[in-house]
Design an enzyme around this catalytic site. Structure first.
Site, PDB file in Angstrom:
ATOM      1  N   CYS A   1      10.649  -0.553  -8.401  1.00 13.72           N
ATOM      2  CA  CYS A   1       9.804  -0.072  -8.679  1.00 13.72           C
ATOM      3  C   CYS A   1       9.025   1.358  -7.648  1.00 13.72           C
ATOM      4  CB  CYS A   1       9.358  -0.664  -6.369  1.00 13.72           C
ATOM      5  SG  CYS A   1       8.509  -2.907  -7.552  1.00 13.72           S
TER       6      CYS A   1
ATOM      7  N   HIS B   1      -0.317  -2.187  -6.896  1.00 10.59           N
ATOM      8  CA  HIS B   1       1.022  -1.638  -6.488  1.00 10.59           C
ATOM      9  C   HIS B   1       1.240  -2.202  -8.608  1.00 10.59           C
ATOM     10  CE1 HIS B   1       5.139  -1.431  -6.565  1.00 10.59           C
ATOM     11  NE2 HIS B   1       6.040  -2.573  -6.183  1.00 10.59           N
TER      12      HIS B   1
END
Lengths: 409, 409
Positions: free
Chosen positions: B86, B335
């Site tokens: 991420c 996200h």
């Protein structure tokens, strides 16, 4: 900007190692690299790590850089994974050079790894294929051997390159690989063997294609401010160049050259203030035999269209004018995707520090490494130079060599 | 080493866009970024690109950087894909800064993208899970919400942090996201909504977890030698820091802090010669509500164990002492893994150039971005500073602020 130096490099053997993990192979490479540093280098001195890998066969797709650096005790050290298909760790080395030149790190580990031999043939096709163009190549059934076969076909049609010339790449690289204890296919092959192998993607046969491999490789890049702590015989990263292109071959104007390699080479020569004739050896990306021939032309070792006669002349054999793939290349040494670029740098380090054993080039000063991703979607070139021959000296050396060639011409 | 500057940034909307491809989303972000540069910036002026992405759901696992840069016409430009789960594009921005500081590039595009919403729940679990530790976490059934739930449980047990304090992260970030036209979940939520949502991994409920998202983001980093061509109001990359750690949470000594974030923050503050109190806003990695609370402590916004009371105090709300996640954060803005780090830089750019609309912080000078990979296997922090407030001025500003706080204390 400050200079970067190669002070150590090492690799695992390449091959099929069902008893090893990607982490244990990486550890082997890491230990060989740190132990190769003349004055020693401790893991605790490493400021940063850059790790190349394609996909570890889907085992660990994210954080696959930190997954190996933690295993060798570098869990606090900033680690970035880079991926540019088969050029992953060539770009990792380039990023290590940038990290050093940026002033943000003094000692950087660049490495790469891959495990490929434990997958089924279908899985391998998928995990390799997803580095090729997806919509118009992979999903329409085109494999990497198919893409390179198209390049070979056009080169043969346009320049008269022959199947025998392709086979000579295999013969030469196997002759070198037979002298490399780390090679996966470390045996010699005759021209007859290479000519009579079964077809993979016409005109490429089995001996025109590299194997799938497990393996890992590491290089240690440091800044000019600390290089003296690690070695008395510094090897400078004299030139670095990179290029990219369309991922799909079908989108390019020409199939007989790799523009990303050409750009990478030009940038590296310019930065190093050197010409192809200044090189003493080169490791080029011979995933398929045609790729080595294209590299000769793209990197200026010979004129466009002349790669066939050039390999036939023996110029790129050990003992020739410009030995290419003394390690055995991807063909004989092996091609564990993420390890390959760093593995080429291992060979450059061994040659430039006189540790290449039976395949040692006579007192080399400058060597080039060339790593390609996919069918040329990305390429990276490094030029390494033994420091006692600084760039001013190299200019005189080049001048001398030019005069020599004028005399002999 | 020379300074790096942020001269433009842009992003696509985050959300579910079945009619878009990863390439078209990237193009939108790229165009918004180049158009945001005050004096204009042409694609042809870009020397290098660094692109972060996790895996594009297996569509294009190799060369996924060049696959998007070729789409926006940068097919000759050297492009490297980076991946740190991420934190992929946070590390892409860091690499862009290194490229500029190294002297090897003057204008670098750093970006990221991901497509996640077209996958089945099982596929999503796989493609996300492979960023977690494989042998002992993923293959034993542990999900990312499960890993962060463990952190939350320990923080609650050790420091008395409450479910309501976790829910306040959602309430705040949704309040901000409702003011961001690019947000995926751009609506407000009440504390009651956030408290009564169904449990995902106890103690985390649905409002304590960010969504899965499609999206792309880009930032443009240039050297001090060319910054004047692009803007009259330069924003300097004052600090950069990164850290790594074990990929698996289970291998760490403590669950109530993320050592990689701590190291990244310390390095960035030191390079910028700043302290947490000098910041005017921050974008932190709130993949789960507990992650935002841990970030407060890891980055020194409050003392260890005090994050619960700190959010309760309103300090991190818009208009508070240190607004955090003015964009809506991962929770409300969305996200899309590979885009997230660069997307945080987009918010920093908008805030520092006064383009943040209804969520604009009052005349901010310095902002921080914080991007985490996995459960903390890697983390990267950037500090951006409007140049008219140079580091010497910032010292006096800090002095003034310290004096003020002494007076008020």
């Amino acid at each position: 900007m400050r200079d970067a130096y190669l002070v150590g490099a090492g690799q695992s053997a390449y091959g099929a190692f069902p008893e090893e993990s990607y982490r244990s192979l990486f550890q082997t490479a890491f230990e060989e690299a740190t132990e190769s540093v003349p004055n020693g280098l401790e893991a605790s001195e490493i400021d940063e790590a850059v790790i190349g890998t394609l996909g570890v066969g889907g085992r660990q797709l994210g954080l696959s850089g930190p997954a190996v650096t933690e295993y060798v005790g570098l869990d606090g050290v900033p680690c970035t994974r880079v991926e540019n298909a088969c050029a992953a760790s060539g770009f990792a080395v380039r990023q290590a050079v940038q990290a050093v030149k940026s002033g943000m790190a003094d000692v950087v580990l660049a490495g790469g790894f891959e495990i490929m031999t434990d997958m089924s043939s279908d899985a391998t096709k998928y995990w390799l294929g997803v580095s090729g163009e997806t919509e118009w190549e992979r999903l329409s059934g085109t494999t990497f051997s198919g893409v390179y076969a198209q390049m070979a076909s056009v080169h043969m049609e346009k320049y008269g390159t022959t199947r025998e010339q392709l086979s000579r790449v295999a013969v030469k690289n196997h002759a070198n690989g037979a002298k490399n204890p780390h090679a996966q296919l470390g045996f010699e092959c005759s021209l007859e063997d290479a000519q009579s192998a079964p077809v993979v993607a016409d005109p490429l046969n089995l001996y025109h294609c590299c194997p799938t491999s497990d393996g890992a490789a590491c290089a240690l890049i440091v800044s000019e401010d600390v290089v003296d702590e690690y070695t008395d015989d510094p090897i400078r990263v004299a030139g670095v160049g990179a290029g990219s292109d369309t991922v799909g071959l079908f989108e390019r104007d020409s199939y007989t050259g790799v523009p990303a390699s050409q750009r990478a080479g030009e940038t590296a020569y310019e930065m190093a203030d050197l010409e192809p004739g200044d090189l003493d050896f080169a490791e080029v990306h011979d995933c398929f035999a045609i790729a080595e021939l294209l590299a000769y032309e793209d990197l200026g070792f010979c004129e466009e269209g002349e790669a066939g006669p050039f390999i036939e002349s023996g110029a790129t054999e050990l003992g020739g004018e410009l030995p290419v793939n003394t390690s055995g290349g991807l063909k004989s040494k092996g091609h564990p995707i993420g390890a390959t670029g760093a593995g080429q740098v291992v060979e450059a380090y061994k040659q430039l520090s006189g540790k290449a054993g039976d395949r040692q080039v006579d007192d080399p000063v400058r060597g080039l490494t060339h790593n390609v991703g996919g069918s040329g979607g990305a390429a990276v070139v490094h030029i390494f130079e033994r420091e006692e021959h600084s760039s001013s000296k190299s200019s005189s050396a080049r001048g001398a060599r030019e005069r020599e060639s004028e005399v002999s011409a």
